[in-house]
Design a protein around this motif. Structure first.
Motif, PDB file in Angstrom:
ATOM      1  N   PHE A 135      11.674  10.069   8.433  1.00 53.49           N
ATOM      2  CA  PHE A 135      10.300  10.561   8.300  1.00 53.49           C
ATOM      3  C   PHE A 135       9.345   9.439   7.936  1.00 53.49           C
ATOM      4  CE2 PHE A 135      13.022  14.118   6.708  1.00 53.49           C
ATOM      5  CZ  PHE A 135      13.083  14.720   7.932  1.00 53.49           C
ATOM      6  N   TYR A 136       9.914   8.371   7.425  1.00 54.70           N
ATOM      7  CA  TYR A 136       9.088   7.257   6.936  1.00 54.70           C
ATOM      8  C   TYR A 136       8.497   6.476   8.096  1.00 54.70           C
ATOM      9  CZ  TYR A 136       8.269   2.677   4.779  1.00 54.70           C
ATOM     10  OH  TYR A 136       7.745   1.490   4.385  1.00 54.70           O
TER      11      TYR A 136
ATOM     12  N   LEU B  16       6.013  17.660  -1.980  1.00 50.85           N
ATOM     13  CA  LEU B  16       6.165  17.502  -0.529  1.00 50.85           C
ATOM     14  C   LEU B  16       6.930  18.678   0.076  1.00 50.85           C
ATOM     15  CD1 LEU B  16       7.064  13.728  -0.067  1.00 50.85           C
ATOM     16  CD2 LEU B  16       4.849  14.829   0.068  1.00 50.85           C
TER      17      LEU B  16
ATOM     18  N   PRO C 149       3.907  21.779   0.398  1.00 49.61           N
ATOM     19  CA  PRO C 149       2.494  21.350   0.371  1.00 49.61           C
ATOM     20  C   PRO C 149       1.548  22.509   0.615  1.00 49.61           C
ATOM     21  CG  PRO C 149       3.546  20.664   2.417  1.00 49.61           C
ATOM     22  CD  PRO C 149       4.632  21.217   1.535  1.00 49.61           C
TER      23      PRO C 149
ATOM     24  N   ARG D 172      -1.081  16.240  -3.777  1.00 52.14           N
ATOM     25  CA  ARG D 172      -0.428  15.890  -2.515  1.00 52.14           C
ATOM     26  C   ARG D 172      -0.699  14.433  -2.167  1.00 52.14           C
ATOM     27  NH1 ARG D 172      -2.973  18.724   1.383  1.00 52.14           N
ATOM     28  NH2 ARG D 172      -3.827  20.562   0.383  1.00 52.14           N
ATOM     29  N   TYR D 173      -1.949  13.993  -2.420  1.00 50.42           N
ATOM     30  CA  TYR D 173      -2.283  12.603  -2.111  1.00 50.42           C
ATOM     31  C   TYR D 173      -1.424  11.657  -2.952  1.00 50.42           C
ATOM     32  CZ  TYR D 173      -6.409  14.745   0.053  1.00 50.42           C
ATOM     33  OH  TYR D 173      -7.247  15.505   0.827  1.00 50.42           O
ATOM     34  N   LEU D 174      -1.155  12.041  -4.213  1.00 44.66           N
ATOM     35  CA  LEU D 174      -0.295  11.203  -5.052  1.00 44.66           C
ATOM     36  C   LEU D 174       1.140  11.235  -4.551  1.00 44.66           C
ATOM     37  CD1 LEU D 174      -1.434  11.889  -8.729  1.00 44.66           C
ATOM     38  CD2 LEU D 174      -1.740   9.824  -7.363  1.00 44.66           C
TER      39      LEU D 174
ATOM     40  N   VAL E  28       2.465  11.696  -1.626  1.00 45.66           N
ATOM     41  CA  VAL E  28       2.825  10.943  -0.418  1.00 45.66           C
ATOM     42  C   VAL E  28       2.868   9.439  -0.698  1.00 45.66           C
ATOM     43  CG1 VAL E  28       1.967  12.660   1.197  1.00 45.66           C
ATOM     44  CG2 VAL E  28       0.450  10.811   0.476  1.00 45.66           C
ATOM     45  N   LEU E  29       2.261   8.996  -1.801  1.00 45.49           N
ATOM     46  CA  LEU E  29       2.395   7.580  -2.161  1.00 45.49           C
ATOM     47  C   LEU E  29       3.607   7.349  -3.050  1.00 45.49           C
ATOM     48  CD1 LEU E  29      -1.248   6.383  -2.892  1.00 45.49           C
ATOM     49  CD2 LEU E  29       0.190   5.881  -0.917  1.00 45.49           C
TER      50      LEU E  29
ATOM     51  N   PRO F  49       7.605   7.827  -1.179  1.00 48.34           N
ATOM     52  CA  PRO F  49       8.166   6.675  -0.460  1.00 48.34           C
ATOM     53  C   PRO F  49       8.234   5.413  -1.310  1.00 48.34           C
ATOM     54  CG  PRO F  49       6.057   7.335   0.503  1.00 48.34           C
ATOM     55  CD  PRO F  49       6.407   8.365  -0.505  1.00 48.34           C
ATOM     56  N   SER F  50       7.287   5.201  -2.234  1.00 45.57           N
ATOM     57  CA  SER F  50       7.358   3.997  -3.075  1.00 45.57           C
ATOM     58  C   SER F  50       8.617   4.018  -3.937  1.00 45.57           C
ATOM     59  CB  SER F  50       6.138   3.885  -3.989  1.00 45.57           C
ATOM     60  OG  SER F  50       4.962   3.916  -3.236  1.00 45.57           O
TER      61      SER F  50
ATOM     62  N   SER G 285      -5.301   7.816   0.302  1.00 44.93           N
ATOM     63  CA  SER G 285      -3.874   7.662  -0.003  1.00 44.93           C
ATOM     64  C   SER G 285      -3.034   7.810   1.267  1.00 44.93           C
ATOM     65  CB  SER G 285      -3.443   8.666  -1.074  1.00 44.93           C
ATOM     66  OG  SER G 285      -3.146   9.910  -0.517  1.00 44.93           O
TER      67      SER G 285
ATOM     68  N   LYS H 159       3.763   1.162   4.475  1.00 41.19           N
ATOM     69  CA  LYS H 159       4.773   1.156   5.523  1.00 41.19           C
ATOM     70  C   LYS H 159       5.184  -0.276   5.862  1.00 41.19           C
ATOM     71  CE  LYS H 159       5.344   4.684   6.774  1.00 41.19           C
ATOM     72  NZ  LYS H 159       5.426   6.104   7.091  1.00 41.19           N
TER      73      LYS H 159
END
Ligand code: HEM
Ligand code: SF4
Ligand code: SF4
Lengths: 220, 297
Positions: free
Chosen positions: A41-42, A140, A143, A154-156, A158-159, A162-163, B250, B259
């Protein structure tokens, strides 16, 4: 289990009991699945992984459930191992000599206990990232139930998700490299449970002394 | 939903080139909604359900005209009724037909990880391909207008298609066809912008709406649905139309620098470990109890 029980009849030292090994492999199995589906998904360049694992829909459906299994295993690890993972003064010295460790000059390293400072970092990295992955993953997962005026969550997510995943992937790669390729004998300890006396003495002299009551051999 | 004769110029979650990108010279289509002549009759809602075969949904009654609070996965076109108090204390309706805006730079498409689940045709229509949707809901996070909605049973996302199936056959969208006041228009983006500006000027000059203007927000590259508003300086009055929408920062950070950073770090890390092994090898050859080196324990 007291220390003398940990020295096995065939002259090896028990490092991981059955329930510890089982927990490790539940964590490892679920983690590898999470990493592979997550990478799909990344990046579009990795989406083929989802096809191999049963398709995008299946991967999306199972990833969060595997996350719950992974979280369970991480919690068990925390209860089993955290007591041994708190940093000590020796860890500072270990980081100061990290260059020797990288160049395989292990005889110039300060004596490590049951876990060296790098292993402790791996442990805490996974615990902390595990919590972050769970919290962001829950957002996630659903949502569509996050109200519009709380959309910053949600904005947080998605960061953060993956981080945190990327941080664990870094730790994970080093972990595999050390335990499968660099320190021969380590892999056996998480499969069969025991290590040789030589292994204990070489990599974990402090632990060796604690178990056997004998000094680890003088340094060359 | 339907591709028919349409060509795809942007595709979500896609590695490599896109089949219709740069392939065709076609004008961008556009729907014009003149909120100043909308009477809130909901004919467009019914036409949308009829054409797209959507079921009638449960309505709520809370003593307002708003019998459905928001669009749903199977209800793509909704009139929002806003009672507005003017400066002189009198009331007026600000009614807005709400649906997908068909952004030129769609946040839904940027966020979507599934290959071809969201496409943009060369005529500008943004369309979800449910067969490819994996149900992650990233599009919900990417959209600045709160438009994509999840079908909880199939875990796939739906929204207005701008009747891509009709448009590809040379017809106008169903909502346009049904509007009794003529407040809906459909045509090329250029023509619709022109018409909208003329109407806004008329409202300013002749109808005492000095703030009247056209809503075609630049933050998302312009939209395939433009509004004429009585007060273009305050689009929020029209049921939360964002005054300056853009893809959330974001989401841009996540799909851009993060990415790249991640990819470089992962590939670099793998190469680094391999080179380390070539240079330094393992810390010990094998388990040393079997082949003791140096001192025996
Ligand atoms: C701890 C519980 C976890 C939960 C509940 C969870 C849930 C989710 C959800 C719902 C998504 C959205 C897409 C999908 O469903 O597949 C996602 C994406 C992802 N997950 Fe997890 N996850 C968890 C743990 C992990 C772990 C341990 C990893 C380790 C690598 C991981 C890596 C990823 C990645 C890389 C993505 C894609 C992010 C992107 O699109 O940029 N997740 N996760
Ligand atoms: S839920 Fe939205 S973002 Fe996810 S695959 Fe479906 S269309 Fe793409
Ligand atoms: S309004 Fe939302 S769903 Fe429609 S094209 Fe723009 S970002 Fe996508």
């Amino acid at each position: 289990m007291n220390h003398s029980d940990q020295i096995l009849s065939h002259g090896r030292i028990l490092r991981y009991e059955f329930h510890e090994r089982l927990t490790h492999w539940i964590a490892a199995g679920s983690y590898i699945y999470l990493m592979l589906t997550g990478l799909a998904f990344y990046s579009p360049w990795c989406f083929w992984i989802a096809a191999l694992l049963g398709g995008g829909q299946v991967s999306r459906m199972l990833h969060p459930w595997a996350g719950l299994i992974f979280t369970g295993a991480i919690l068990k690890m925390f209860s089993m191992w955290s007591a041994q993972m708190y940093p000590t003064g020796a860890d500072k010295a270990w980081w100061d000599s990290i260059g020797h460790y990288i160049r395989n000059e292990d005889d110039q390293m300060p004596a490590a206990g049951r876990y060296n400072a790098g292993q402790k970092l791996l442990f805490w990295g996974f615990i902390i990232c595990g919590v972050l992955l769970l919290l962001s993953g829950a957002i996630l997962w659903f949502p569509e139930y996050v109200p519009w005026n709380l959309r910053f969550l949600r904005y947080l997510a998605v960061l953060i998700h993956p981080s945190a995943a990327l941080l664990t992937i870094g730790l994970f790669l080093i972990h595999i490299y050390m335990s499968v390729f660099a320190e021969r004998g380590a892999f056996g300890s998480i499969i069969r449970g025991d290590v040789s006396l030589a292994f204990a003495k070489r990599y974990h002299p402090g632990w060796y002394e604690e178990i056997t009551g004998q000094p680890a051999s003088p340094k060359k | 939903m339907s591709q028919a004769t349409l060509r795809v110029q942007k595709m979500s979650g896609h590695a490599g080139s896109v089949p219709g990108d740069d392939a065709q010279r076609e004008f961008t289509v556009c729907k014009l909604i003149d909120t100043t002549t909308c009477i809130g009759c909901k004919a467009c809602e019914v036409a949308c359900m009829e054409w797209n075969d959507l079921p009638f949904g449960e309505t709520v009654f809370d003593n307002t005209y708003q019998t459905m609070p928001e669009t749903r996965w199977n209800y793509w076109n909704l009139i929002l009724f806003n009672e507005h108090e003017k400066e002189d204390g009198s009331l007026m309706w600000l009614m807005r037909k709400n649906q997908c805006m068909h952004c030129a730079e769609p946040g839904c498409l940027a966020a979507c990880p599934a290959d071809g689940a969201i496409v943009q045709y060369t005529n500008g229509i943004v369309d979800f391909q449910q067969a490819n949707c994996i149900g992650c809901g990233y599009c919900i996070t990417g959209c600045p207008f709160d438009i994509p909605k999840m079908n909880p049973k199939t875990n796939r996302v739906f929204k207005c298609t701008l009747c891509a199936d009709r448009v590809s056959e040379g017809l106008e969208p169903a909502c346009i066809k049904s509007c009794p006041t003529g407040c809906l228009h459909f045509g090329s983006k250029e023509d619709m912008k022109d018409l909208a500006e003329k109407r806004a000027k008329q409202l300013r000059d002749d109808y005492n709406f000095p703030q009247a203007g056209v809503y075609d927000p630049a933050g998302v590259g312009g939209t395939g649905v433009v509004y004429v508003l009585h007060d273009a300086t305050r689009p929020e009055l029209y049921g939360g139309l964002p005054s300056n929408p853009s893809i959330p920062w974001s989401v841009k950070l996540w799909k851009g620098p993060l990415k790249w950073l991640g990819n470089v770090a992962m590939v670099g890390g793998l190469i680094g470990l391999f080179v380390h092994y070539l240079r330094f090898g393992p810390k010990s050859r094998e388990d040393e109890d079997i082949h003791p080196r140096g001192e025996n324990p």
